[in-house]
Scaffold this active site. Structure first.
Site, PDB file in Angstrom:
ATOM      1  N   TYR A  75      35.031 -27.976 -37.545  1.00  0.00           N
ATOM      2  CA  TYR A  75      34.390 -29.266 -37.811  1.00  0.00           C
ATOM      3  C   TYR A  75      34.408 -29.643 -39.294  1.00  0.00           C
ATOM      4  O   TYR A  75      33.673 -30.519 -39.717  1.00  0.00           O
ATOM      5  CB  TYR A  75      32.939 -29.231 -37.310  1.00  0.00           C
ATOM      6  CG  TYR A  75      32.822 -29.343 -35.806  1.00  0.00           C
ATOM      7  CD1 TYR A  75      33.296 -28.337 -34.976  1.00  0.00           C
ATOM      8  CD2 TYR A  75      32.230 -30.454 -35.219  1.00  0.00           C
ATOM      9  CE1 TYR A  75      33.199 -28.433 -33.604  1.00  0.00           C
ATOM     10  CE2 TYR A  75      32.115 -30.557 -33.838  1.00  0.00           C
ATOM     11  CZ  TYR A  75      32.593 -29.548 -33.036  1.00  0.00           C
ATOM     12  OH  TYR A  75      32.491 -29.660 -31.675  1.00  0.00           O
ATOM     13  N   LYS A 130      37.652 -15.250 -31.043  1.00  0.00           N
ATOM     14  CA  LYS A 130      39.015 -15.131 -30.543  1.00  0.00           C
ATOM     15  C   LYS A 130      39.796 -14.359 -31.604  1.00  0.00           C
ATOM     16  O   LYS A 130      40.842 -14.782 -32.098  1.00  0.00           O
ATOM     17  CB  LYS A 130      39.565 -16.551 -30.304  1.00  0.00           C
ATOM     18  CG  LYS A 130      40.846 -16.624 -29.539  1.00  0.00           C
ATOM     19  CD  LYS A 130      40.728 -16.266 -28.065  1.00  0.00           C
ATOM     20  CE  LYS A 130      42.118 -16.140 -27.470  1.00  0.00           C
ATOM     21  NZ  LYS A 130      42.142 -15.475 -26.161  1.00  0.00           N
ATOM     22  N   ASP A 187      37.184 -16.491 -24.269  1.00  0.00           N
ATOM     23  CA  ASP A 187      37.724 -16.846 -22.946  1.00  0.00           C
ATOM     24  C   ASP A 187      37.077 -15.984 -21.865  1.00  0.00           C
ATOM     25  O   ASP A 187      36.677 -16.478 -20.803  1.00  0.00           O
ATOM     26  CB  ASP A 187      39.267 -16.767 -22.914  1.00  0.00           C
ATOM     27  CG  ASP A 187      39.833 -15.506 -23.551  1.00  0.00           C
ATOM     28  OD1 ASP A 187      39.068 -14.735 -24.159  1.00  0.00           O
ATOM     29  OD2 ASP A 187      41.059 -15.276 -23.431  1.00  0.00           O
ATOM     30  N   ASP A 220      30.152 -25.172 -29.184  1.00  0.00           N
ATOM     31  CA  ASP A 220      30.121 -26.492 -28.539  1.00  0.00           C
ATOM     32  C   ASP A 220      30.522 -26.365 -27.077  1.00  0.00           C
ATOM     33  O   ASP A 220      29.844 -26.847 -26.172  1.00  0.00           O
ATOM     34  CB  ASP A 220      31.069 -27.442 -29.292  1.00  0.00           C
ATOM     35  CG  ASP A 220      31.147 -28.809 -28.645  1.00  0.00           C
ATOM     36  OD1 ASP A 220      30.077 -29.353 -28.297  1.00  0.00           O
ATOM     37  OD2 ASP A 220      32.260 -29.337 -28.485  1.00  0.00           O
ATOM     38  N   ASP A 240      28.091 -26.561 -23.281  1.00  0.00           N
ATOM     39  CA  ASP A 240      28.221 -27.466 -22.125  1.00  0.00           C
ATOM     40  C   ASP A 240      28.300 -26.627 -20.846  1.00  0.00           C
ATOM     41  O   ASP A 240      27.734 -26.993 -19.808  1.00  0.00           O
ATOM     42  CB  ASP A 240      29.462 -28.368 -22.248  1.00  0.00           C
ATOM     43  CG  ASP A 240      29.142 -29.710 -22.911  1.00  0.00           C
ATOM     44  OD1 ASP A 240      28.222 -29.768 -23.750  1.00  0.00           O
ATOM     45  OD2 ASP A 240      29.811 -30.728 -22.587  1.00  0.00           O
TER      46      ASP A 240
END
Ligand code: NAD
Ligand code: IPM
Ligand code: MN
Length: 351
Positions: free
Chosen positions: A139, A190, A223, A247, A251
């Protein structure tokens, strides 16, 4: 607590004003029942103002917010009339970065077993918090185009990880675990592919964890975490992740607890003016119809009150929300038939 706190209210776009109205109604109710004294000041920042005046985050807004307010309660930003999303970025990311609100705290808590799309899960199975890094990562707005608009076009999008930024969010996650008797902090990254940023997160995670005896430092690739969050959410207590992974995971977390309409968040820099907002966006298809779920915003108001030291009032909101849900007094997304205003009223009545 009797001292009055000053709150900047920024309803924003789409369903933002509809859900924030209900949250403000709850805060007003708490004045009568719990003596919560708040001084609310509304700001009309959002797509309408941007389209009319070309102003997104007004000049001087950040210093005004930090000097004159104890907290900010915001709705959502995003409007189909502004396809670039420029105003939302200026306002929302502008406040997160400009006020250095490095913790995006997003609780994932199942309030009623009926709400989760997962089979055979009880309330206790879904109860964790996510510490999302909130000021850097993907970001940071760094990157650019080469040969834009040609077949040879190149777009770079950089990710920024500072030692200081990584350390303070991981430290915040462990501090929270210690304060709330949580036994495990799981970091998602990751690092098997992102060799540099991932490496920094790995090293700092181990270093910080070593300062917290008795709290297990757990690691998962992001993942795999997305899969495990669906298969076995009960293993999570505190999750820490970078801005983008946080983020996405939140969700998913919102879905586990019944949907985006329920999820609350705080953008926090301890001791400073902090920003509280529901996790969901402006949901253009629902806007103006009085159907959006106000619970995410109302639980966000509860988080804000807890931050400001009104613990009992904050708990009263949570109890009232759980009660309304148990009695099926909810909006359609949760299987009920109430409008936004009726759902807000059902919660206010229980306080
Ligand atoms: P969204 O969160 O606005 O909505 C996605 C879907 O979730 C909706 O269509 C709806 O089905 C459901 N939903 C969300 N909030 C709900 C509520 N309160 N009650 C019931 N159902 C609800 O995400 P999106 O559609 O991807 O984005 C719409 C706009 O909002 C975009 O401009 C996006 O950039 C912006 N956005 C802003 C924020 C923010 O301001 N914090 C957060 C996310 C998205
Ligand atoms: C959120 C939103 C924002 C984000 C967007 C609207 C910039 O999705 O608050 O989760 O990506 O942080
Ligand atoms: Mn999001």
């Amino acid at each position: 607590m009797s001292q009055s706190k000053r709150i900047a209210v920024i309803p924003g776009d789409g369903i933002g004003p509809e859900v924030i109205r209900e949250a403000v109604g709850v805060l007003e109710r708490l004045r009568e029942t719990h003596g919560v004294e708040l001084e609310l000041t509304h700001f009309d920042w959002g797509a309408d103002k941007f389209l009319k005046e070309g102003v997104s985050l007004p000049e001087g807004a950040l210093s005004m917010l930090s000097k004159e307010f104890d907290a900010i309660l915001a709705g959502a930003f995003g409007d189909p009339r502004v396809p670039s999303n420029q105003h939302a970025e200026d306002i929302l990311l502008g406040m997160r970065r400009g006020l250095d609100l490095y913790i995006n705290l997003r609780p994932v808590r199942l309030l009623d077993a009926r709400l989760t799309p997962l089979r055979d899960r009880e309330r206790a199975d879904i109860d964790f918090v996510v510490f999302r890094e909130n000021t850097e990562g993907a970001y940071c707005g760094a990157g650019g185009f080469l040969k834009k608009g040609t077949v040879d076009e190149i777009a770079t999008q950089e990710e920024l990880n500072t030692r200081r930024g990584v350390e303070r969010i991981i430290q915040a996650a462990f501090d929270y675990a210690r304060r709330h008797n949580r036994r495990r902090v799981t970091m998602a990254d990751k690092s098997n592919v992102q060799r540099f940023g991932g490496d920094l997160w790995q090293r700092v995670f181990k270093e910080v964890a070593a300062r917290f005896e008795g709290i297990e430092a757990n690691h998962q690739y992001v993942d795999a975490m997305a899969m495990f969050m669906v298969q076995d959410p009960s293993q999570y207590e505190v999750i820490v992740a970078n801005n983008l992974f946080g983020d996405i995971l939140t969700d998913l977390g919102a879905a586990l607890q019944g949907g985006l309409g329920l999820a609350a968040s705080g953008n926090i820099h301890p001791g400073r003016t902090s920003l509280f907002e529901p996790v969901h966006g402006s949901a253009p298809p629902l806007a103006g119809k009085n159907v959006a779920n106000p619970v995410g915003s109302i639980l966000t108001a509860a988080m804000m009150l807890e931050y400001l030291g009104f613990d009992q009032a904050s708990e009263a909101i949570e109890t009232a929300v759980a009660g309304a849900i148990a009695d099926k007094e909810t909006t359609r997304d949760l299987g009920g038939s109430l409008s936004t205003t009726e759902a807000g009223e059902a919660i206010r009545r229980r306080i």
